[in-house]
Scaffold this active site. Structure first.
Site, PDB file in Angstrom:
ATOM      1  N   GLU A  79     -16.154  -1.832  -1.276  1.00  0.00           N
ATOM      2  CA  GLU A  79     -15.424  -1.701  -2.546  1.00  0.00           C
ATOM      3  C   GLU A  79     -15.804  -2.740  -3.594  1.00  0.00           C
ATOM      4  O   GLU A  79     -15.342  -2.653  -4.729  1.00  0.00           O
ATOM      5  CB  GLU A  79     -13.927  -1.777  -2.272  1.00  0.00           C
ATOM      6  CG  GLU A  79     -13.442  -0.626  -1.429  1.00  0.00           C
ATOM      7  CD  GLU A  79     -11.941  -0.638  -1.218  1.00  0.00           C
ATOM      8  OE1 GLU A  79     -11.373  -1.750  -1.120  1.00  0.00           O
ATOM      9  OE2 GLU A  79     -11.356   0.444  -1.133  1.00  0.00           O
TER      10      GLU A  79
ATOM     11  N   TYR B  22       0.811  -1.215   0.000  1.00  0.00           N
ATOM     12  CA  TYR B  22       0.000   0.000   0.000  1.00  0.00           C
ATOM     13  C   TYR B  22       0.844   1.265   0.000  1.00  0.00           C
ATOM     14  O   TYR B  22       0.423   2.333   0.436  1.00  0.00           O
ATOM     15  CB  TYR B  22      -1.015   0.014   1.139  1.00  0.00           C
ATOM     16  CG  TYR B  22      -2.211  -0.867   0.889  1.00  0.00           C
ATOM     17  CD1 TYR B  22      -2.760  -0.996  -0.377  1.00  0.00           C
ATOM     18  CD2 TYR B  22      -2.808  -1.567   1.924  1.00  0.00           C
ATOM     19  CE1 TYR B  22      -3.857  -1.802  -0.609  1.00  0.00           C
ATOM     20  CE2 TYR B  22      -3.913  -2.376   1.708  1.00  0.00           C
ATOM     21  CZ  TYR B  22      -4.424  -2.492   0.433  1.00  0.00           C
ATOM     22  OH  TYR B  22      -5.514  -3.287   0.202  1.00  0.00           O
TER      23      TYR B  22
ATOM     24  N   TRP C  31      -8.388   6.703   3.390  1.00  0.00           N
ATOM     25  CA  TRP C  31      -9.330   7.298   4.342  1.00  0.00           C
ATOM     26  C   TRP C  31      -9.118   6.721   5.737  1.00  0.00           C
ATOM     27  O   TRP C  31      -9.513   7.313   6.726  1.00  0.00           O
ATOM     28  CB  TRP C  31     -10.772   7.088   3.874  1.00  0.00           C
ATOM     29  CG  TRP C  31     -11.263   5.646   3.895  1.00  0.00           C
ATOM     30  CD1 TRP C  31     -10.599   4.543   3.404  1.00  0.00           C
ATOM     31  CD2 TRP C  31     -12.496   5.165   4.427  1.00  0.00           C
ATOM     32  NE1 TRP C  31     -11.367   3.409   3.582  1.00  0.00           N
ATOM     33  CE2 TRP C  31     -12.543   3.764   4.202  1.00  0.00           C
ATOM     34  CE3 TRP C  31     -13.580   5.776   5.049  1.00  0.00           C
ATOM     35  CZ2 TRP C  31     -13.621   2.972   4.593  1.00  0.00           C
ATOM     36  CZ3 TRP C  31     -14.658   4.983   5.436  1.00  0.00           C
ATOM     37  CH2 TRP C  31     -14.668   3.598   5.206  1.00  0.00           C
TER      38      TRP C  31
ATOM     39  N   LYS D 275     -18.193  -6.245   0.975  1.00  0.00           N
ATOM     40  CA  LYS D 275     -16.838  -6.513   1.439  1.00  0.00           C
ATOM     41  C   LYS D 275     -16.671  -6.021   2.875  1.00  0.00           C
ATOM     42  O   LYS D 275     -16.032  -6.645   3.707  1.00  0.00           O
ATOM     43  CB  LYS D 275     -15.849  -5.792   0.529  1.00  0.00           C
ATOM     44  CG  LYS D 275     -14.408  -5.894   0.985  1.00  0.00           C
ATOM     45  CD  LYS D 275     -13.482  -5.123   0.070  1.00  0.00           C
ATOM     46  CE  LYS D 275     -12.048  -5.207   0.554  1.00  0.00           C
ATOM     47  NZ  LYS D 275     -11.147  -4.336  -0.201  1.00  0.00           N
ATOM     48  N   GLN D 276     -17.238  -4.852   3.147  1.00  0.00           N
ATOM     49  CA  GLN D 276     -17.025  -4.194   4.436  1.00  0.00           C
ATOM     50  C   GLN D 276     -18.224  -3.293   4.692  1.00  0.00           C
ATOM     51  O   GLN D 276     -18.998  -3.007   3.780  1.00  0.00           O
ATOM     52  CB  GLN D 276     -15.730  -3.393   4.403  1.00  0.00           C
ATOM     53  CG  GLN D 276     -15.700  -2.290   3.352  1.00  0.00           C
ATOM     54  CD  GLN D 276     -14.283  -1.845   3.025  1.00  0.00           C
ATOM     55  OE1 GLN D 276     -13.685  -2.351   2.087  1.00  0.00           O
ATOM     56  NE2 GLN D 276     -13.759  -0.907   3.786  1.00  0.00           N
TER      57      GLN D 276
HETATM   58  O1  IFM Z   1      -8.974   1.901   2.783  1.00  0.00           O
HETATM   59  C1  IFM Z   1      -9.026   0.516   2.794  1.00  0.00           C
HETATM   60  C2  IFM Z   1     -10.261   0.084   2.069  1.00  0.00           C
HETATM   61  O2  IFM Z   1     -11.419   0.572   2.715  1.00  0.00           O
HETATM   62  C3  IFM Z   1     -10.338  -1.414   1.992  1.00  0.00           C
HETATM   63  N1  IFM Z   1      -9.159  -1.941   1.340  1.00  0.00           N
HETATM   64  C4  IFM Z   1      -7.918  -1.573   2.030  1.00  0.00           C
HETATM   65  C5  IFM Z   1      -7.788  -0.068   2.154  1.00  0.00           C
HETATM   66  C6  IFM Z   1      -6.523   0.280   2.949  1.00  0.00           C
HETATM   67  O3  IFM Z   1      -6.621  -0.208   4.244  1.00  0.00           O
END
Ligand code: IFM
Length: 682
Positions: free
Chosen positions: A463, A315, A321, A578-579
Site C-alpha cells: 500500500e 477498521y 481482502w 510495506k507488505q
Molecule cells: O487489508 C489490510 C491491508 O492489506 C494492510 N492494511 C490493513 C488492512 C486491514 O487488515
C-alpha cells in the site's frame, strides 16, 4: 511466575491452552483488552476487569450495529456495559489499576476469561476473582461470576449495574441511554444516532448490591447473566431479550458455562492443531484459531469478518481482502459451511459492489475495500494525517486498490475446488464471478501497439506504492478471475443451462461479454520472471526505484509517527515495500511459478519488505516453506502468531488508532500451520 514465557508479562501453561497476563500496565491495556477478548461472532467483550470503564477501553462490540456518528466513519457500535461490578472498602475502590497484584487469564478451551485482583485495603488483603464468557450456546448471552474474599472482616459497598459510560472510537453512537430496573433485571435501551438500530442490553444480577459485611474467609459473589439484542436481530428486541435473559438467569452461571464449554469442545474437535515441540508455538496457534473463530459471524451469511473482528471498532467492523485471503481458508478444512456463508455474504452484498463500480464509471461489481453490511464502500478518502504538517493524506485504498475484486473470485474458485459444492457456484459464485469479470473488463486498458491489456493506476498489496501500473500480483489475479468466469460460464452452460439462463436473464448477461472476457484473459499483460535473474518486477518501473532497505528509510524519518507511503512518505521513491506483493503472488498463485522463481523472489523482496502490515509474515512464511527454508518459515510463523500477544504491531499510525486483534494474522497463522507446515497446499 510459573509457566512458559510468551512475553515479558505473559505466560502459558504446559499444555498450551491457558494464557496468563501479569499486572495491569496502561500502555498494554489496548493489547490486553483485545487479546483477552470473550466473543462468539455476535459480540465481543474486551478483556478488562469489571470495575473498569472507558479509560481502560472497556467495550462490548455488537455485530450488525453499523452507524455513523458526529460526521465520522461508519463503524460498529459499542453497547452499555452490563458486567460492571465495583467494590469499595472504606472509600477505597478495589481496582486493577490500584491493585498489588493483577492477573488476567484466557482459557482457550472454553473461551473463558478470568481475572484476579489482590489489593491491600487498610489491614485487609482483599481478593476479587472473575470468570466471564460470551456464550456459544446462546450468542446473545454473556455471563460473569465475580467473587470477593478478604482475610479480615470488611464492609464492602458493591456497585453492580449496567454502566452507560461508553468508549467509542469515532463519535457518540448512542447519545441517549435509558436505564431501567425491573426486579433483578437492569435494562439499558438505546438507539444508534444515524442508522436507528435499537440496542437492548439486559443484566440479571444475583448477589448483594449495596453494603455487605464479609467475614474473614467468606465469599461475596455477584453473578451476572447479560443479554444483548438489537432491532436487526428481531423487530422488537426488548421482549425477545427479556425471554432469553429469563432462560439464562434460570439456568445460572454453572449451567451456562457448561453449555458454552460443550460448544467449544465441538469447535476444537475439528479446529485444534497439536504442535509437537514448543508450547509457545502451540499457544500462539491456538490463540490465532480462537480469535479467527470468534471474529467470524458464523451465525449469519449477511455479515462480514472485520479486520479487527469484534475486539474494538477499529477498521469499522468491516471486511477487507483479508477476509477471503486470510480468515476464510482455515474454514475450508474445518467448518466449510462457514467458508460458504462468507462467500454468500459477498453475493448478498453485490449491489453495494455494483454501486461502487457505477460510481467510479465501471461495469459490473467492484467490491469495497472496506465492506460492511451493505457492501457499499466504507473506506474514507482520508485515513491518515501527515504528522509533520497536520494535513490529511488522501489515500486511494477506496478507489484504486482493485485486487480485492479478483481476490474474492479466487476464493470462490478454491472453495468449490476443495469442497465440491457446485450449488454454491450455481446459486452464488457464478454471479460474483460474472459481475467481477464485467468490472475487470471495463477496468483494463488495451494497448493496441503491443496487443496487450494493462491494469493502470492502482494499488497492489503493497500500500505504500499507490498509482502504479501493471502490478504483477493484480494482473495475474485479474487474469485468473477472468479465466474462472469463462470456465464457470462454460460449466454452467454444459451442466446447469437453466440456472445459467435464469442468471443471464436476471443480470442481462450477453454472450459477447464472455467473448470479451476471453479476449482480456488471453491478452492480459502478465509480468514474468526475468530470464537471467528470475525476478518478477512488482510493477512497471519498480526496479528503477532507489534500492535501499527498510532501515535506510527509517533513518530518514523526521517523526516516528510519519506515514511511509504515498504520496510523500519515505518509502515511495524506494523499493521498500510495506507488505509482500510479488511474494503474495507466489503464495496465492503458487502453481504458476517454479521453485527457483519462488526462491529468487523471496530472497530479493523479503529484505526490502518492512513487514509494516500484520498480513506480511504469513505470506512470507508460506513461500519460505515452499522453498524449503523452514528456519525462516518458523520465524515468520512466530512473528505472525505472536504479533498481538507480544503487541508488536503499532497501535497508532499517522494519527489513526488501529489497535485490536489482527484477525488476518490469526487466519494466516492457521494457514501456515495446516496449509504450509501441514502440507495441505495453498
Ligand atoms: O487489508 C489490510 C491491508 O492489506 C494492510 N492494511 C490493513 C488492512 C486491514 O487488515
Amino acid at each position: 511466575m510459573t509457566g512458559h514465557e510468551v512475553g515479558p508479562t505473559l505466560r502459558t501453561d504446559d499444555a498450551g491452552w491457558l494464557l496468563t497476563e501479569r499486572g495491569w500496565e496502561a500502555d498494554r491495556s489496548v493489547a490486553v483488552g483485545s487479546n483477552f477478548l470473550a466473543g462468539n461472532g455476535y459480540l465481543g467483550y474486551r478483556g478488562t476487569t469489571p470495575e473498569q470503564g472507558p479509560d481502560e477501553y472497556v467495550a462490548l462490540v455488537v455485530t450488525d450495529t453499523y452507524d455513523c456518528a458526529d460526521g465520522h466513519w461508519r463503524e460498529l457500535t459499542t453497547a452499555p456495559n452490563p458486567l460492571f461490578v465495583a467494590a469499595s472498602i472504606e472509600g477505597t475502590i478495589v481496582a486493577a489499576t490500584a491493585a498489588d497484584e493483577v492477573e488476567t487469564t484466557l482459557d482457550l478451551r472454553s473461551g473463558t476469561v478470568g481475572a484476579r485482583i489482590v489489593q491491600r485495603v487498610g489491614e485487609a488483603t482483599v481478593t476479587i476473582d472473575v470468570e466471564r464468557f460470551a456464550s456459544y450456546d446462546d450468542l446473545h448471552v454473556l455471563a460473569q461470576r465475580w467473587t470477593l474474599r478478604s482475610d479480615r472482616e470488611v464492609v464492602v459497598d458493591v456497585d453492580a449495574r449496567i454502566d452507560d459510560r461508553i468508549w467509542s472510537l469515532n463519535g457518540t453512537h448512542l447519545p441517549e441511554v435509558r436505564l431501567d430496573t425491573e426486579g433483578d433485571v437492569r435494562i439499558a435501551t438505546a438507539t444508534t444516532v444515524d442508522s436507528g438500530v435499537e440496542i437492548v442490553t439486559l443484566a440479571h444480577l444475583t448477589g448483594p448490591t449495596g453494603t455487605a459485611t464479609v467475614a474473614a474467609g467468606d465469599e461475596l459473589v455477584v453473578e451476572t447473566a447479560a443479554v444483548v439484542m438489537t432491532s436487526n436481530d428481531v423487530d422488537d428486541p426488548g421482549p425477545a431479550a427479556r425471554a432469553r435473559l429469563a432462560a439464562a438467569a434460570a439456568a445460572g452461571f454453572d449451567a451456562l458455562a457448561s453449555a458454552n464449554t460443550d460448544r467449544w469442545r465441538e469447535i476444537w474437535e475439528t479446529m485444534d492443531v497439536v504442535v509437537e515441540g514448543d508450547v509457545v508455538d502451540q499457544v500462539g496457534l491456538r490463540f490465532s484459531a480462537y480469535h479467527n473463530r470468534i471474529c467470524t459471524p458464523a451465525h449469519t451469511d449477511r455479515l462480514p469478518i472485520g479486520a479487527r473482528g469484534l475486539s474494538c471498532q477499529a477498521y469499522q467492523g468491516a471486511a477487507f481482502w483479508d477476509q477471503e485471503v486470510y480468515n476464510l481458508p482455515p474454514f475450508l478444512w474445518t467448518e466449510p459451511d462457514i467458508a460458504r456463508s462468507i462467500l454468500v455474504y459477498r453475493h448478498l452484498t453485490l449491489d453495494g459492489a455494483r454501486r461502487k463500480a457505477a460510481r467510479l464509471g465501471y461495469d459490473g461489481a467492484y467490491f469495497a475495500w472496506i465492506s460492511g453490511d451493505t457492501g457499499d464502500e466504507l473506506c474514507p478518502d482520508v485515513f491518515f494525517t501527515d504528522v509533520l504538517t497536520g494535513r490529511p493524506i488522501r489515500n486511494h485504498f477506496n478507489d484504486w486498490q482493485m485486487h480485492v475484486a479478483p481476490d474474492v473470485v479466487t476464493l470462490v474458485e478454491r472453495y468449490v475446488a476443495v469442497t465440491g459444492d457446485v450449488d454454491l457456484l450455481v446459486d452464488h459464485g457464478a454471479e460474483i464471478a460474472f459481475e467481477v469479470a464485467r468490472f475487470l473488463h471495463s477496468f483494463v486498458r488495451y494497448d493496441e501497439w503491443r496487443g496487450v491489456y494493462h491494469c493502470i493506476r492502482l494499488l497492489g498489496p503493497d500500500e505504500w506504492h499507490e498509482n502504479v501500473d501493471d502490478n504483477a500480483f493484480t494482473n495475474h489475479q485479474v487474469r485468473r478471475a477472468l479465466a474462472f468466469a469463462v470456465e464457470t460460464h462454460e460449466r454452467l452452460a454444459a451442466d446447469h443451462p437453466e440456472a445459467l439462463a435464469a442468471l443471464a436473464d436476471r443480470i442481462g448477461l450477453r454472450s459477447d461479454e464472455i467473448d470479451g472476457w476471453r479476449r482480456v484473459r488471453d491478452r492480459m499483460l502478465l509480468p514474468q520472471p526475468d530470464d537471467d535473474t528470475d525476478l518478477i518486477e512488482q510493477f512497471a518501473g519498480f526496479f528503477e526505484l532507489e534500492d535501499v532497505r527498510p532501515d535506510d528509510v527509517r533513518a530518514r524519518l523526521l517523526d516516528p509517527g510519519e506515514y511511509w507511503g504515498w504520496p510523500n512518505g519515505v518509502a515511495v521513491a524506494t523499493q521498500v515495500s510495506k507488505q509482500p506483493d510479488v511474494v503474495m503472488l507466489l503464495w496465492q498463485q503458487a502453481g504458476a511459478f517454479d521453485d527457483d522463481v519462488a526462491r529468487a523472489n523471496y530472497e530479493y523482496y523479503e529484505p526490502r519488505c518492512a513487514h509494516g502490515s500484520t498480513l506480511s509474515q504469513a505470506a512470507h512464511g508460506m513461500v519460505a516453506i515452499r522453498i524449503g527454508d523452514l528456519d525462516r518459515a518458523l520465524d515468520h510463523f512466530r512473528r505472525t502468531a505472536l504479533v498481538d500477544l507480544r503487541n508488536t504491531a503499532h497501535a497508532v499510525v499517522g494519527g489513526t488508532f488501529i489497535g485490536g486483534i489482527h484477525t488476518a494474522a490469526c487466519g494466516g497463522t492457521y494457514q501456515l500451520a495446516i496449509n504450509g507446515f501441514g502440507g495441505l497446499g495453498v
